[in-house]
Every structure is written in structure tokens, then in C-alpha cells.
Scaffold this motif. Sequence first.
Motif, PDB file in Angstrom:
ATOM      1  N   LEU A   1     -11.549 -28.512 -36.931  1.00  0.00           N
ATOM      2  CA  LEU A   1     -12.213 -28.222 -38.201  1.00  0.00           C
ATOM      3  C   LEU A   1     -13.295 -29.243 -38.504  1.00  0.00           C
ATOM      4  CD1 LEU A   1      -9.276 -27.145 -40.565  1.00  0.00           C
ATOM      5  CD2 LEU A   1     -10.907 -25.684 -39.378  1.00  0.00           C
ATOM      6  N   ALA A   2     -13.006 -30.518 -38.221  1.00  0.00           N
ATOM      7  CA  ALA A   2     -13.992 -31.575 -38.494  1.00  0.00           C
ATOM      8  C   ALA A   2     -15.244 -31.375 -37.645  1.00  0.00           C
ATOM      9  CB  ALA A   2     -13.370 -32.942 -38.229  1.00  0.00           C
ATOM     10  N   ILE A   3     -15.054 -31.077 -36.377  1.00  0.00           N
ATOM     11  CA  ILE A   3     -16.205 -30.872 -35.491  1.00  0.00           C
ATOM     12  C   ILE A   3     -16.954 -29.599 -35.880  1.00  0.00           C
ATOM     13  CG2 ILE A   3     -16.914 -30.530 -33.116  1.00  0.00           C
ATOM     14  CD1 ILE A   3     -15.833 -33.357 -33.915  1.00  0.00           C
ATOM     15  N   ASN A   4     -16.209 -28.583 -36.260  1.00  0.00           N
ATOM     16  CA  ASN A   4     -16.848 -27.340 -36.689  1.00  0.00           C
ATOM     17  C   ASN A   4     -17.706 -27.578 -37.925  1.00  0.00           C
ATOM     18  OD1 ASN A   4     -16.584 -24.957 -35.203  1.00  0.00           O
ATOM     19  ND2 ASN A   4     -15.735 -23.894 -36.965  1.00  0.00           N
ATOM     20  N   ALA A   5     -17.208 -28.413 -38.847  1.00  0.00           N
ATOM     21  CA  ALA A   5     -17.963 -28.719 -40.065  1.00  0.00           C
ATOM     22  C   ALA A   5     -19.243 -29.464 -39.747  1.00  0.00           C
ATOM     23  CB  ALA A   5     -17.104 -29.531 -41.029  1.00  0.00           C
ATOM     24  N   ALA A   6     -19.274 -30.128 -38.595  1.00  0.00           N
ATOM     25  CA  ALA A   6     -20.472 -30.870 -38.212  1.00  0.00           C
ATOM     26  C   ALA A   6     -21.527 -29.978 -37.571  1.00  0.00           C
ATOM     27  CB  ALA A   6     -20.096 -31.989 -37.226  1.00  0.00           C
TER      28      ALA A   6
END
Length: 527
Positions: free
Chosen positions: A34-39
Motif C-alpha cells: 500500500l505504501a509503495i502504491n501510494a507513491a
Amino acid sequence: MERGNGSAGGPITGSLLYRLLKPNAASLGYGLFLAINAASVWGGVFPFLPLEFQTRGIIFWFFLCQSLVFSLSYLASLLGSYFLPRATRSFLVQFTIAPYFLGWCCLIGAIYFDGWALRLVAAGGALLGLGSAGFYMLWQRLFASMASEEGDRNLIGGTVWGAVFYFALYLIPVAVTAFLIPLVFLPLFALAIVLESRDINRDQPMFEDVPREHPQVYRRVIGDYWRSALCVGALGFCTGIMRSLAVGNPSVGSLVNVLSMAATLVAALALLIAWRHQDLHMDVVGAYQAFFPFVITSFLLLPFLAPEYERWLAAVLYAVYSVFTVLMMIQCAQASRNRGINPVFIYGFFGCIVYMLHDVGFLGGTFAEGIRYAGIAPLAGIALAAVYLLGLMYFVGQGGFRRLFSRRAAEEPAGCSARSTGIELVALQPRAPKTRPGQAPPVYQDRMSKQAALVQRHYRLSARETEVMELIARGNTVARIAEDLVVSENTIRTHCRRLYAKLGIHKKQELLDLVGSFDPAELGEEG
């Protein structure tokens, strides 16, 4: 985490919160994803790429290609899981890693090759949309295959960890982060899926299901859940509009990621705490109706307040949207377990509706920004379109014209059908709610229903397990129960095995004796 130790409903302490968020490969891997997707595919900017690279044209074409491929991937998964179910039985992580990795390579390459920047960005958006949808499908299958309590806790806890990891990425130099994502972080959360998928019981009906052998089950699923999908889709439409504003207005896009992830962290923690309270029940339609006054009022105020209001509205809407996607995933996993259907089908059904409406909002907002019709300012036109769709979805959520002219529907609670399709947070109603002062006691159909409720509370049975248990106790055969619940007989047999294991029995007669004679008072419990 074990619940049922008498602490349900008590105060939230640091140790309890740690147990709720206890790290494991599933929750940490999902959080990192999720964190990488948000980036890369979240709001209106790339927080870990150079700002001078992020022109309006670059961002628009990236998000357009990413959004369209993302939603079409869900449609393809929906059709593929129905007509080619064998292809969705294995966790093909390697085929999901490839487009995600190549998408990030295209983004990084666009920084260094100015002449190819737009084409590389468009290709990167399409590849990341495909890879992101694939990873969401993998996580959905993983959570659906787990026991309901474990899967829901990992899903909600992973959302909390996702926000934490996102802010941790800011501690790494921006120039390094863009390279670490495809080379380090992507292999880490892919490895988490591989490791967790090894422990999956592949004998569950959801993995063995052949949809075309019992199409009536799938028709019933669509009939039960389309209303929920449209309600989440209405929020997707609104966030698509806010994404178009973020792309068109750098002052909005610059902080939308940070603010929305902070709001997501707070909202996910609140959802996790609410999930812990075992007498809380919530369905997607009911949740939409609860948020409806806030969302519709916020859009009505959009044309009248300062530009600063836009970024805060975008952040809060993205946070609400994130929570609703969590509820959507819980409901899809619940449907897979209860009805024995392919998790890719139900999640693909929800996803194609929700994310296609998001695309409509994004394209509509982008188009509306450049026109003025009948003297109405573009921002006012956007607000009116959002309010109209929100109101329309609220009407649909209430049952629409069918409910209005149906006597039977008039006797049911809003947003419910004859068969419950709501998400019962807390692992599918593990215990019956206690009667509070001033609250009417529960009403039972007969003594059998009351006995089934008592057994459910003591053994923490799910709603569907309780339903199957009561039907068995009333003398129904497996075939009759499957027909009544519109599921396959194999699904009912699986529920029976789980039910017998929880009750510590081995025969049908033992179940009949247990339900007929169960008395909590003999165990020192409240009746």
C-alpha cells in the motif's frame, strides 16, 4: 490474536493495540504494498520523483493510462475467473511482478530521456495499473483464504502499517527511494505473498469452484452485491473528481498524498478498534448512508470556499475511500468464504464497477475544468455532478423504485435484502450482541432459533455457520440447504466440517443433541 478472553469492549491499551497490530508477513507485506502504491498511483503527484519532472501533461497521461488499465484489469479478472477458473487457482506472483517492475522502470527512465518522457510515462502508467490490479487480486485471494478473523485483522492492520511505512519512506533521500522501490521493496512484498500462500488450504470450495457448473449461485451473488458496489463506486467517482483537481492544481496535488495517508492512518486505527468490539455490525450500503451527509455537504461547499479547502477535501475523501475499499475487500472475502465462490470473481465484480466510476469522475472532472456552461463556473459544475451522483447512489442504496413499490421490501431495513449481505465487522458476528439497558431483547422465531443463537455466542460461530447449523438442526439435507442458500453442496459440506470442528463433534446426531439441550447456565455463563 485470541479474542473472547473477556476483554471485548474494554479500554484500548498500548499492549492491546500492539496485539491488534501484531506484525506478521501478511499484514507487513500488504502494508508495504500500500505504501509503495501510494507513491505511484494514489493522488495527484509522485512524492518520490523530482518535482520539475511532474508537469501537468506528464501527470495527466500517467494517471489516465494507469486508471483505465487498472479498471479494465478487474473486468478481465471477472470474466476470466468465470470462463477460465483454472487460471485463477494459482498465485502467479511472477506474472504480477513483471508489469509492476517494468512500470517503475519506465517512470525512472522518463526522467532521463526527455524526448521519450511522455511515451514512457504512459507506458509506465499502463504497466503499473496492470501490476497493481494483479497484486490487489493476490492479496484478496490470500485474505479470503484465511479464517475470517485472521484475514480481516491482517487486512485492516495492513492498512495501518501502510500509512506508517509511507511516512517512513520520507526518511530516505528522494533520489534513492525511486530506485529502492523496484529493486528492494517490490521483491519484499512479493515474497510475503509467496510465503503466506504456502500455508493456504487449497481444498476450500473457493479454489475448486467451477462457476459454469452452477451459474445460479453467481447470478445470486451479483443480485445481492451490486448495490454495495455502486455505493463504493459513488465514492470512487468523487475521488476521481478530486484526482482531476489535484492534477490540474499543483497546490492541491502537493499535499494530497501526505494528508490522505495521515487521515487513512487515523481512520484505519478507528476501524481496527471498532472491529475489536464484537457487537458492532456494519455493511457497505449502511456505511455509505452514514457518510452520505458529510460527503454531499463537502461538495456543496466546494465552489464557495478558498482553494485551501480543495486539498483538505481531497485528503479526507481519499481517506474515506481507502476505508471503504477495506470494507469492500472484507465483504468480498466474506462472500467467498460463505458461498464458496472464486474470490477473484467477486472482487473483480466490485473492482470493475468501483474503479470504472472512478475513471468517469477523473475524466469528467478533467473535462469540466476547461469549460463554462450556462454561466456556471467549472468548479461549481464539478460539485453539482458529484452531488447528483451521490444522491442517485443513495437512492439506489435505499432500494430505488423497486423498494418504493414493493410491499415486501417496505418491511425490511434499509439497505438489506432477504439474505444478509452486510459486512459484519469482527469476523462475521462471532457472538450475539448483549442486551443493554433500555434496549429491546432479541426476538427469536422459536426455541430452535434461540438455542442456535446461544450456541453461536458460546462457540463464536460465524453468521453463515450458525445459519447452516440451524438448518441442519431443523432436519434439512445438504442438498436442500445448498438450494436454500444458493450455494454449491461442496460449500455446505465445507461449512459442516468447520462447524463440527468448532463444536467438537463428529456426527449429525451430536449436533442435534447439542443444539437441543445447550444451556449456558450450566457452564456458568449468562443466559
